[in-house]
Design an enzyme around this catalytic site. Structure first.
Site, PDB file in Angstrom:
ATOM      1  N   ASP B  60       0.836  -1.203   0.000  1.00 26.46           N
ATOM      2  CA  ASP B  60       0.000   0.000   0.000  1.00 26.46           C
ATOM      3  C   ASP B  60       0.872   1.254   0.000  1.00 26.46           C
ATOM      4  O   ASP B  60       1.689   1.458   0.902  1.00 26.46           O
ATOM      5  CB  ASP B  60      -0.949   0.020   1.202  1.00 26.46           C
ATOM      6  CG  ASP B  60      -2.158   0.914   0.931  1.00 26.46           C
ATOM      7  OD1 ASP B  60      -1.955   2.097   0.590  1.00 26.46           O
ATOM      8  OD2 ASP B  60      -3.299   0.428   1.045  1.00 26.46           O
ATOM      9  N   SER B 108      -7.076   4.136  -1.717  1.00 23.37           N
ATOM     10  CA  SER B 108      -6.900   2.687  -1.591  1.00 23.37           C
ATOM     11  C   SER B 108      -8.214   1.930  -1.786  1.00 23.37           C
ATOM     12  O   SER B 108      -8.189   0.753  -2.158  1.00 23.37           O
ATOM     13  CB  SER B 108      -6.303   2.336  -0.226  1.00 23.37           C
ATOM     14  OG  SER B 108      -4.975   2.768  -0.153  1.00 23.37           O
ATOM     15  N   THR B 161      -7.981  -1.672   1.896  1.00 27.47           N
ATOM     16  CA  THR B 161      -7.386  -2.602   0.935  1.00 27.47           C
ATOM     17  C   THR B 161      -7.856  -4.037   1.134  1.00 27.47           C
ATOM     18  O   THR B 161      -8.278  -4.680   0.174  1.00 27.47           O
ATOM     19  CB  THR B 161      -5.849  -2.476   0.946  1.00 27.47           C
ATOM     20  OG1 THR B 161      -5.511  -1.117   0.699  1.00 27.47           O
ATOM     21  CG2 THR B 161      -5.219  -3.350  -0.113  1.00 27.47           C
ATOM     22  N   GLU B 285      -1.421  -7.888   2.531  1.00 29.70           N
ATOM     23  CA  GLU B 285      -1.135  -6.463   2.338  1.00 29.70           C
ATOM     24  C   GLU B 285      -0.034  -5.982   3.274  1.00 29.70           C
ATOM     25  O   GLU B 285      -0.148  -6.107   4.495  1.00 29.70           O
ATOM     26  CB  GLU B 285      -2.386  -5.609   2.575  1.00 29.70           C
ATOM     27  CG  GLU B 285      -2.139  -4.147   2.222  1.00 29.70           C
ATOM     28  CD  GLU B 285      -3.082  -3.150   2.891  1.00 29.70           C
ATOM     29  OE1 GLU B 285      -3.140  -2.018   2.396  1.00 29.70           O
ATOM     30  OE2 GLU B 285      -3.722  -3.500   3.909  1.00 29.70           O
ATOM     31  N   ASP B 290       2.227   2.855   3.241  1.00 27.59           N
ATOM     32  CA  ASP B 290       1.395   4.020   2.913  1.00 27.59           C
ATOM     33  C   ASP B 290       1.324   5.009   4.062  1.00 27.59           C
ATOM     34  O   ASP B 290       1.436   6.224   3.863  1.00 27.59           O
ATOM     35  CB  ASP B 290      -0.005   3.516   2.550  1.00 27.59           C
ATOM     36  CG  ASP B 290      -0.982   4.644   2.255  1.00 27.59           C
ATOM     37  OD1 ASP B 290      -0.746   5.393   1.299  1.00 27.59           O
ATOM     38  OD2 ASP B 290      -1.976   4.763   2.992  1.00 27.59           O
ATOM     39  N   HIS B 294       2.489   8.822   4.130  1.00 24.06           N
ATOM     40  CA  HIS B 294       1.600   9.942   4.482  1.00 24.06           C
ATOM     41  C   HIS B 294       2.253  10.817   5.562  1.00 24.06           C
ATOM     42  O   HIS B 294       2.088  12.030   5.559  1.00 24.06           O
ATOM     43  CB  HIS B 294       0.251   9.435   5.000  1.00 24.06           C
ATOM     44  CG  HIS B 294      -0.753   9.128   3.930  1.00 24.06           C
ATOM     45  ND1 HIS B 294      -1.227  10.072   3.057  1.00 24.06           N
ATOM     46  CD2 HIS B 294      -1.396   7.981   3.607  1.00 24.06           C
ATOM     47  CE1 HIS B 294      -2.112   9.515   2.234  1.00 24.06           C
ATOM     48  NE2 HIS B 294      -2.226   8.241   2.551  1.00 24.06           N
ATOM     49  N   ASP B 332      -0.728  -0.460  -4.690  1.00 22.72           N
ATOM     50  CA  ASP B 332      -2.018   0.047  -5.182  1.00 22.72           C
ATOM     51  C   ASP B 332      -1.889   1.449  -5.773  1.00 22.72           C
ATOM     52  O   ASP B 332      -2.680   1.861  -6.609  1.00 22.72           O
ATOM     53  CB  ASP B 332      -3.095  -0.007  -4.086  1.00 22.72           C
ATOM     54  CG  ASP B 332      -2.742   0.765  -2.831  1.00 22.72           C
ATOM     55  OD1 ASP B 332      -1.586   1.204  -2.674  1.00 22.72           O
ATOM     56  OD2 ASP B 332      -3.650   0.931  -1.979  1.00 22.72           O
ATOM     57  N   HIS B 333      -0.867   2.183  -5.325  1.00 20.58           N
ATOM     58  CA  HIS B 333      -0.584   3.551  -5.786  1.00 20.58           C
ATOM     59  C   HIS B 333       0.648   3.987  -5.021  1.00 20.58           C
ATOM     60  O   HIS B 333       1.052   3.323  -4.056  1.00 20.58           O
ATOM     61  CB  HIS B 333      -1.752   4.508  -5.484  1.00 20.58           C
ATOM     62  CG  HIS B 333      -2.153   4.489  -4.047  1.00 20.58           C
ATOM     63  ND1 HIS B 333      -1.405   5.117  -3.057  1.00 20.58           N
ATOM     64  CD2 HIS B 333      -3.179   3.873  -3.400  1.00 20.58           C
ATOM     65  CE1 HIS B 333      -1.971   4.905  -1.889  1.00 20.58           C
ATOM     66  NE2 HIS B 333      -3.056   4.140  -2.050  1.00 20.58           N
TER      67      HIS B 333
END
Lengths: 509, 509
Positions: B60, B108, B161, B285, B290, B294, B332-333
């Site tokens: 993630d 997500s 997710t 996951e 992620d 952030h 996922d990004h």
């Protein structure tokens, strides 16, 4: 399953020792205690490739995030997917690890040396080790074998990325020497910007290299019209004055800065090299994407990506006609770390904000050098930014930009991002990127992490000449030299330097 | 060769119209006036793949620049190249385009829905269109065919997710409902964090889902010891309290926060699913990369990348033993746009500066929540940052961080980077990233472009089960659903939604 000591490094690895581990050759998979079954390395990158011609298409200073932003931008022009995206699903593709001999972050000199010679050197050096041992670049090896050679770039022709394929100098800044070495080498094609290094009045040694090139049988071309009219097979094309690069594409198109496009140069070079009929190695560089990213100028970046696409299309048509041509397309490193980011609740502003890139009708460089007076007051700054970049600017931001252009450095500068490299273009670019007073959909949602290069891996494609479907995985930049020599049917080993010795020499430098 | 109108869009394409062109389905190569000969699309992504088991390994919020930084970090641990790097040179690899239905930047929820259902939805929605049409996720289709199913994550188990592979809700925030839908669905394995959504006292409806899961035949596990002792084939493992995620790896290892590792969970899940003997689909996951991004927390990021590597190694050993297993590994990004950048003259400081990551013995989240008192004064901030992150902090920066933690928002905040999302963690992370008063080699040369997600393409690998060497090129995230169903030998088409209609509904929302 317990490997709790994995990260507990404070106790076992000092930061200094870790720095030692970070530099130098990769420890490699052999360091793993227990190899995983079935994890076999990729097949040899150059397997089955045999080429009569090589076109090395270099993107300077860009990477995966730019690729996505350029792809979004191209979509709004009806030009999506990019040729480069298509290439990633064809031929042999992978990732390139762009380190220099002594740093996880390379500059363009060390990067081009890795390609051209198969050896890593310290940053700043061109095809020469820090102990001044010269390396033999691929263009020399190709010429020795009777092949034609050429360099095409949108920077000045004596800039690092083209230079390392011919010249050997300890420092990329020695551009007078680089121009002289070009004449000694006599490639068939030299096309780019920066006439100054060839003119008696601008060279430290007073040599008239333009005249000497003519005496050596070169056509010297200075304008798009001269380029179009020329038919010679030995050409020195210099399409900008002094130390200037060719214009950013966004300025060439919208501000009327006269210059051939990169596609024009590439087409012209390929016609001549093809006509020579003895095989060739040509480096084409989309060289100003890097500059736009150093400036944190997203319009400059996407504009030059589109110019690269047009030049790449010219190359792809050549490869389609000449299947014995190997195309290698790859950036030398990423610059700026610019990203299209999520904005607004549930990121609903992201797509319309990105479209505001179309309002920008000039590069930041053009705006600051040609579009605004020297030391503009805040009102003039705001008017210029609105007129040329389509960006409404709050008065506080205009004041900050005005202060930057006046050479001030207010205390809040350290709220900017790291390593802005002291460039006023970068500082203004940063201020515009974070200009959050404007309605979010009126400024592009692109921001940059740095004004410097990054250590990120970059996308790599081999296409044509038997480079059939396959994954290269992550390969070193030096590997591309071996792929080229293998493709041309010979081997050459330039001398390596121990990274520790190089680092010591660099530190005492 | 003259295409000077390429960029002259001000006259022909308004920014609004360009936004329209940017959204929705790709115009595709057919929009090009003159296709280039020889540019054929890649072969079908799923060709030749037939799988009994599928392991979908989701990273993630990470991408190519993180991959390079993680690779540098792994090198200093003697664990280079990464398994993920090796995978990129094996099997079938490419790039994934991570858009949502209406935005070039996905969240997500939309991202996992694209994978699980083959359809794009608006950001925030889980396997449901904005008009509330439900989609059928792959785990439902697999269970209908008698297969075992499971979700493993380092976030709380009801986070977006994992959730989208089972639950259908209009908003990812409906985590009480997601937990209830898990019980309705009855997957074989649920392992992650966040016990609160299953406990009567924390749920809005007062249901005792832990009890209900037990009644449905599940072992409910709450500690690493219980996990190790358990032998059941239906398991609900919740290894953190309330709404907490599992700890960042850097805290699990260095701060002693008790939790199984992601590798522990993955190993345990695979043993059970393998034992069931009826084929399975498992999503694993690595969910907290992620969060670290952030927060602009590079130590959190590389720590969880290393944790992902260990879990990936468990998966690779499974695939080696079970060649009828298809592994899909992909983020996922990307999030944050963090880069390792060039610092110092000729970037000579870059490598030693990066090594200072090893000084960091806690995540930023842990430092701010557990390592510092509430509203610490600047001296306490500086002491904590020095103790846990190994970072000497100038007094001015400590004052700024103290002010942020006290909820102040000084005017110079707009020198920060865009879309910090109001998170204090992100603001402090940003201040530490640009903390240029410290000697450059004492702070990691990593900076971030944003506190949000980015639009960048991400690396994608298919491995095992007949996924032999080949380039996928750039493919849409939705394509992975079709690759999975093709591999399992069936087809299913979830309903698509028109992006314009979705955008209208979203705007009036």
């Amino acid at each position: 399953m317990k490997r709790r000591d994995l990260l507990r490094l404070g106790a076992t690895v000092s930061a200094g020792a870790a720095a030692g581990l970070l530099q130098g050759p990769l420890p490699g998979a052999s360091r793993r205690a227990t190899p995983v079954p079935g994890m076999t390395p990729a097949s040899k990158a150059s397997e089955g490739i045999r080429a009569r011609n090589i076109i090395f298409f270099a993107y300077d200073g860009t990477g995966y995030e730019d690729l996505a932003t350029a792809s979004f931008f191209a979509r709004s022009l009806g030009r999506s997917p990019l040729h480069f995206e298509n290439l990633l699903g064809m031929g042999r593709s992978g990732l390139m690890r762009p380190e220099s001999l002594t740093s996880v972050v390379t500059d363009s000199a060390a990067a081009t040396t890795a390609w051209a010679t198969g050896q890593r050197v310290v940053n700043g050096a061109l095809s020469m080790h820090i102990d001044e041992r010269e390396l033999v670049p691929i263009l020399h090896l190709a010429k020795d074998r009777g092949m034609a050679t050429g360099l095409v770039t949108s920077t000045r022709i004596t800039h690092a990325t083209p230079a390392g394929w011919i010249a050997r100098v300890p420092s990329r800044g020695m551009e007078d020497e680089i121009a002289a070495q070009y004449l000694d080498f006599e490639p068939d094609i030299l096309m780019g910007g920066g006439a100054g290094r060839f003119q008696a009045e601008m060279r430290s040694d007073g040599r008239d290299l333009l005249g000497e090139f003519r005496q050596a049988g070169y056509e010297v071309l200075r304008t798009p019209a001269e380029l179009a009219a020329s038919t010679g097979d030995r050409v020195l094309g210099l399409f900008s004055e002094g130390t200037r690069h060719l214009p950013f594409e966004v300025d060439r198109v919208n501000r009327g800065v006269e210059s051939p496009s990169l596609a024009d140069l590439t087409f012209s070079a390929l016609q001549r090299l093809e006509g020579a009929g003895r095989g060739f190695v040509l480096q084409v560089e989309a060289g100003r994407i890097d500059h736009a990213n150093h400036h944190n100028d997203p319009a400059g970046m996407v504009g030059d990506w589109m110019a690269a696409e047009e030049a790449l299309e010219v190359v792809l048509r050549h490869v389609a006609r000449n299947p014995d041509t190997l195309l290698i397309a790859v950036p030398d490193h990423d610059t700026g770390g610019g990203v299209t980011y999520g904005i607004g609740r549930r990121y609903t502003h992201s797509t319309p904000a990105l479209a505001s890139l179309h309002r920008r009708q000039a590069s930041l460089e053009w705006l600051l050098r040609d579009g605004l007076p020297r030391n503009p007051d805040p009102t003039t700054v705001a008017a210029g930014v609105e007129e040329y970049l389509g960006l409404p600017l709050a008065s506080r931001r205009a004041e900050q930009i005005s202060a930057v252009l006046a050479g001030e450095r207010p205390e809040e500068w350290d709220w900017g991002h790291p390593n802005a490299q002291g460039s006023r273009n970068n500082r203004v670019g940063h201020l515009l990127s974070i200009s959050d007073e404007t309605p979010p959909v009126q400024r592009a949602n692109i921001n940059f992490a740095t004004g410097a290069h990054t250590g990120g891996f970059v996308p790599l494609v081999l296409h044509g000449a038997g480079a059939t479907q396959g994954n290269l995985g992550v390969i070193d930049n030096t590997e591309l030299f071996r792929i080229m020599t293998d493709a041309l049917g010979f081997r050459y080993e330039n001398p390596a330097m121990d990274p520790r010795a190089a680092r010591e020499a660099e530190t005492s430098d």
